[in-house]
Design a protein around this motif. Sequence first.
Motif, PDB file in Angstrom:
ATOM      1  N   GLY A 188      -9.861  11.404  -2.487  1.00 52.37           N
ATOM      2  CA  GLY A 188      -9.703  10.060  -3.030  1.00 52.37           C
ATOM      3  C   GLY A 188      -9.129   9.124  -1.985  1.00 52.37           C
ATOM      4  N   ASP A 189      -9.487   7.836  -2.046  1.00 50.04           N
ATOM      5  CA  ASP A 189      -8.918   6.886  -1.099  1.00 50.04           C
ATOM      6  C   ASP A 189      -8.820   5.493  -1.699  1.00 50.04           C
ATOM      7  N   THR A 190      -8.067   4.637  -1.026  1.00 52.24           N
ATOM      8  CA  THR A 190      -7.988   3.216  -1.314  1.00 52.24           C
ATOM      9  C   THR A 190      -8.156   2.472   0.001  1.00 52.24           C
ATOM     10  N   ASP A 191      -8.276   1.149  -0.090  1.00 52.41           N
ATOM     11  CA  ASP A 191      -8.477   0.325   1.110  1.00 52.41           C
ATOM     12  C   ASP A 191      -9.652   0.804   1.937  1.00 52.41           C
ATOM     13  N   LEU A 198      -8.523  -0.184  -9.501  1.00 50.26           N
ATOM     14  CA  LEU A 198      -7.213   0.429  -9.656  1.00 50.26           C
ATOM     15  C   LEU A 198      -6.464  -0.117 -10.864  1.00 50.26           C
ATOM     16  N   SER A 199      -6.699  -1.378 -11.184  1.00 53.82           N
ATOM     17  CA  SER A 199      -5.973  -2.015 -12.287  1.00 53.82           C
ATOM     18  C   SER A 199      -6.286  -1.385 -13.638  1.00 53.82           C
ATOM     19  N   GLU A 200      -7.388  -0.615 -13.721  1.00 47.11           N
ATOM     20  CA  GLU A 200      -7.771   0.011 -14.976  1.00 47.11           C
ATOM     21  C   GLU A 200      -7.284   1.455 -15.092  1.00 47.11           C
ATOM     22  N   ILE A 201      -6.546   1.928 -14.086  1.00 43.24           N
ATOM     23  CA  ILE A 201      -6.005   3.274 -14.125  1.00 43.24           C
ATOM     24  C   ILE A 201      -4.692   3.268 -14.906  1.00 43.24           C
ATOM     25  N   GLU A 202      -4.621   4.073 -15.954  1.00 40.73           N
ATOM     26  CA  GLU A 202      -3.427   4.141 -16.787  1.00 40.73           C
ATOM     27  C   GLU A 202      -2.758   5.513 -16.732  1.00 40.73           C
ATOM     28  N   MET A 246       0.848  -1.204   0.000  1.00 44.56           N
ATOM     29  CA  MET A 246       0.000   0.000   0.000  1.00 44.56           C
ATOM     30  C   MET A 246       0.880   1.248   0.000  1.00 44.56           C
ATOM     31  N   GLY A 247       1.695   1.396  -1.061  1.00 38.10           N
ATOM     32  CA  GLY A 247       2.618   2.515  -1.129  1.00 38.10           C
ATOM     33  C   GLY A 247       1.924   3.793  -1.529  1.00 38.10           C
ATOM     34  N   LEU A 248       2.744   4.858  -1.646  1.00 35.26           N
ATOM     35  CA  LEU A 248       2.205   6.157  -2.001  1.00 35.26           C
ATOM     36  C   LEU A 248       1.574   6.156  -3.384  1.00 35.26           C
ATOM     37  N   THR A 249       2.121   5.341  -4.291  1.00 29.87           N
ATOM     38  CA  THR A 249       1.579   5.300  -5.647  1.00 29.87           C
ATOM     39  C   THR A 249       0.098   4.994  -5.634  1.00 29.87           C
ATOM     40  N   ARG A 250      -0.305   4.112  -4.744  1.00 28.23           N
ATOM     41  CA  ARG A 250      -1.714   3.732  -4.678  1.00 28.23           C
ATOM     42  C   ARG A 250      -2.574   4.912  -4.250  1.00 28.23           C
ATOM     43  N   VAL A 251      -2.073   5.659  -3.265  1.00 29.48           N
ATOM     44  CA  VAL A 251      -2.802   6.839  -2.831  1.00 29.48           C
ATOM     45  C   VAL A 251      -2.847   7.873  -3.942  1.00 29.48           C
ATOM     46  N   VAL A 252      -1.702   8.046  -4.628  1.00 22.38           N
ATOM     47  CA  VAL A 252      -1.627   9.030  -5.704  1.00 22.38           C
ATOM     48  C   VAL A 252      -2.615   8.713  -6.811  1.00 22.38           C
ATOM     49  N   LEU A 253      -2.739   7.438  -7.158  1.00 23.95           N
ATOM     50  CA  LEU A 253      -3.690   7.057  -8.198  1.00 23.95           C
ATOM     51  C   LEU A 253      -5.104   7.459  -7.808  1.00 23.95           C
ATOM     52  N   ASP A 304       4.233  -2.405  -2.204  1.00 27.01           N
ATOM     53  CA  ASP A 304       3.442  -1.607  -3.130  1.00 27.01           C
ATOM     54  C   ASP A 304       2.373  -2.474  -3.779  1.00 27.01           C
ATOM     55  N   THR A 305       1.121  -2.189  -3.430  1.00 22.48           N
ATOM     56  CA  THR A 305      -0.011  -2.923  -4.015  1.00 22.48           C
ATOM     57  C   THR A 305      -0.899  -1.951  -4.768  1.00 22.48           C
ATOM     58  N   SER A 306      -0.243  -1.022  -5.480  1.00 22.40           N
ATOM     59  CA  SER A 306      -0.956   0.101  -6.078  1.00 22.40           C
ATOM     60  C   SER A 306      -1.950  -0.304  -7.153  1.00 22.40           C
ATOM     61  N   LYS A 307      -1.881  -1.535  -7.674  1.00 23.89           N
ATOM     62  CA  LYS A 307      -2.817  -1.936  -8.722  1.00 23.89           C
ATOM     63  C   LYS A 307      -3.879  -2.897  -8.204  1.00 23.89           C
ATOM     64  N   GLU A 308      -3.984  -3.030  -6.892  1.00 22.34           N
ATOM     65  CA  GLU A 308      -4.954  -3.948  -6.311  1.00 22.34           C
ATOM     66  C   GLU A 308      -6.151  -3.186  -5.754  1.00 22.34           C
ATOM     67  N   GLY A 309      -7.307  -3.808  -5.810  1.00 19.55           N
ATOM     68  CA  GLY A 309      -8.501  -3.245  -5.179  1.00 19.55           C
ATOM     69  C   GLY A 309      -9.112  -2.086  -5.946  1.00 19.55           C
ATOM     70  N   TYR A 310      -9.792  -1.212  -5.185  1.00 19.17           N
ATOM     71  CA  TYR A 310     -10.569  -0.129  -5.764  1.00 19.17           C
ATOM     72  C   TYR A 310     -10.084   1.221  -5.236  1.00 19.17           C
ATOM     73  N   ILE A 311     -10.340   2.244  -6.027  1.00 16.86           N
ATOM     74  CA  ILE A 311     -10.230   3.611  -5.544  1.00 16.86           C
ATOM     75  C   ILE A 311     -11.641   4.172  -5.406  1.00 16.86           C
ATOM     76  N   ARG A 312     -11.825   5.018  -4.392  1.00 17.77           N
ATOM     77  CA  ARG A 312     -13.070   5.772  -4.246  1.00 17.77           C
ATOM     78  C   ARG A 312     -12.733   7.248  -4.449  1.00 17.77           C
ATOM     79  N   LEU A 313     -13.547   7.919  -5.216  1.00 17.08           N
ATOM     80  CA  LEU A 313     -13.317   9.317  -5.548  1.00 17.08           C
ATOM     81  C   LEU A 313     -14.535  10.147  -5.156  1.00 17.08           C
TER      82      LEU A 313
END
Length: 395
Positions: free
Chosen positions: A81-84, A57-61, A1-8, A155-164
Motif C-alpha cells: 500500500g502507498d500514498t503520495d 483516504l478521506s473515506e477510510i474509517e 504525511m505522518g505514519l497514520t497515512r501510511v498505516v491507512l 499529519d495529512t493522513s486524510k488527504e489524497g489517495y491510497i493505492r493498494l
Amino acid sequence: MGLTRVVLGVLALVTLCVPLGSLVVDAVMEKIDGGGLINLGNRERTWTPYMSLSHLLSEIESITSYFSFRTFDPEGALFYGDTDNGEDWFVLFLRDGVPEMQIGKGDVLVSVAGGHKLNDGLWHKLELHSEGKFVVLKVDDHRELAMGLHSHEPDTSKEGYIRLALGGILVSEKKLLLPLNPLLDGCVKGGRWLNLSTLWDSTPRKTAMSCFPNIKAGSFFAGTGLAIFNTSDLPGVDPKEERIIITVNTSSTTLNGTILSLRSLQSHSTVLSVAKDTNSGMMIFKVNTETTPINEKFDEDLISFNVIIHKTSVAFETKNVSSESHLRSGDYSSILAAWNEGMLLAFGGVPEDGLDSGSDYMEGCLDTIFIQGQKIDLDQASFKDASVSSHSCPV
C-alpha cells in the motif's frame, strides 16, 4: 504525511480475497470484487501485482483488517500500500517463510522480520492493525511483529489517495532494503478489509487457476506450459567428477508428457529428454536421436531418477527399490562444455524457438528437483509459464 497515512494505506490492503467466478471483464482490465478466494500465483509478470485499486483516504474509517493465507512458498510479495503516488509505502512479504514488513518514507527505510514460518501449507489468519505510531501484525491471534516510524512532518493522513495492491508492488523494487523474488504461490480467503467495497483492477491471467482444496509441497504442471533455466545460472560441472547429475522425485500418479529436456543454444536441437508415456506407463529416455524405452515397473505412486552426464556416457538411473541404470556410451564432452556456457534445461516440456512456446507438455506434480545436489526453485527459472505452480500441487 505522518505514519497514520501510511498505516491507512497498509491496512486497506490486508484482506483481499477474490472468487474466480466473480470476474467481470472489460476491454483492458478485469474488475474483481473482494470477499472470496484467490490464487496469488500463475502470473506472467514478476513485479506487477495481481490486483490493485486507488481510493480516497478521506473515506477510510476502519483501521483493522484480517484474512487467511496458505502457502508452501518460502518467498514472495503478499500485499502493498502507498500514498503520495508511492512516496510513502508499505509492503508485507515472506522471506525464508518468515513474515517481513517494510515501510518507506522519503529516504527513510524501516524493516522488521520475525515470528513463525508461514510456508507450511496450512491456513493462517493474519491481522494488521494500528497502535499509535506502530503497525502490528498478528498471526493466528498472536502478536507476531510490530513496526513503528515517527515523523515530524505535518499529519495529512486524510488527504489524497491510497493505492493498494496484492501479489506485487507499485514502486520500483530498487526501493526495497533487500532484494526479493516477488512471485508468490499461495492463496488468500475470508478477508475483511477496512470499510471499502471498491472493485479491484486486475490484469487478465493467461491461465486462471483456482486454489486447490488440499495441497502438498511440489511443482504442479497443468499440461499447458513449462519452466526453463539457462544452465549457466545453475550449479556447474563438478571439476573433480566431471559430470552433471539431475535428480527428479515425483509421487504423481497421473504424470504424463516430457518431464525434462536439454536443448543446445547453438544447434537449437534437443540433446536429451525424459518423458512418461501415458498409454504404456513406460519412461522414454532419449539422447540425441536415439530412444530407449525403460521397461522397468515403477511403483504406482513413486518415480525417482537421476540423469547423469559424463564425458563418455549418459545414464538414466532409477532410484526405486530395484535400482537400475540404462547407459548410453559416446562422446558427450560437448554437453559438459556447453552446460557452463549456457543451454536450455526445461521442466514440463520441450522448448521451441520462443521461450513462451513448446511441445509435449507434462501434466502432473514434481515433488523435488536437484541439480548437482542442490534443490532447484522454479521461481528462479529464466522463464516460467503462468500455468505452472512453483510450490504447491493438488493432493
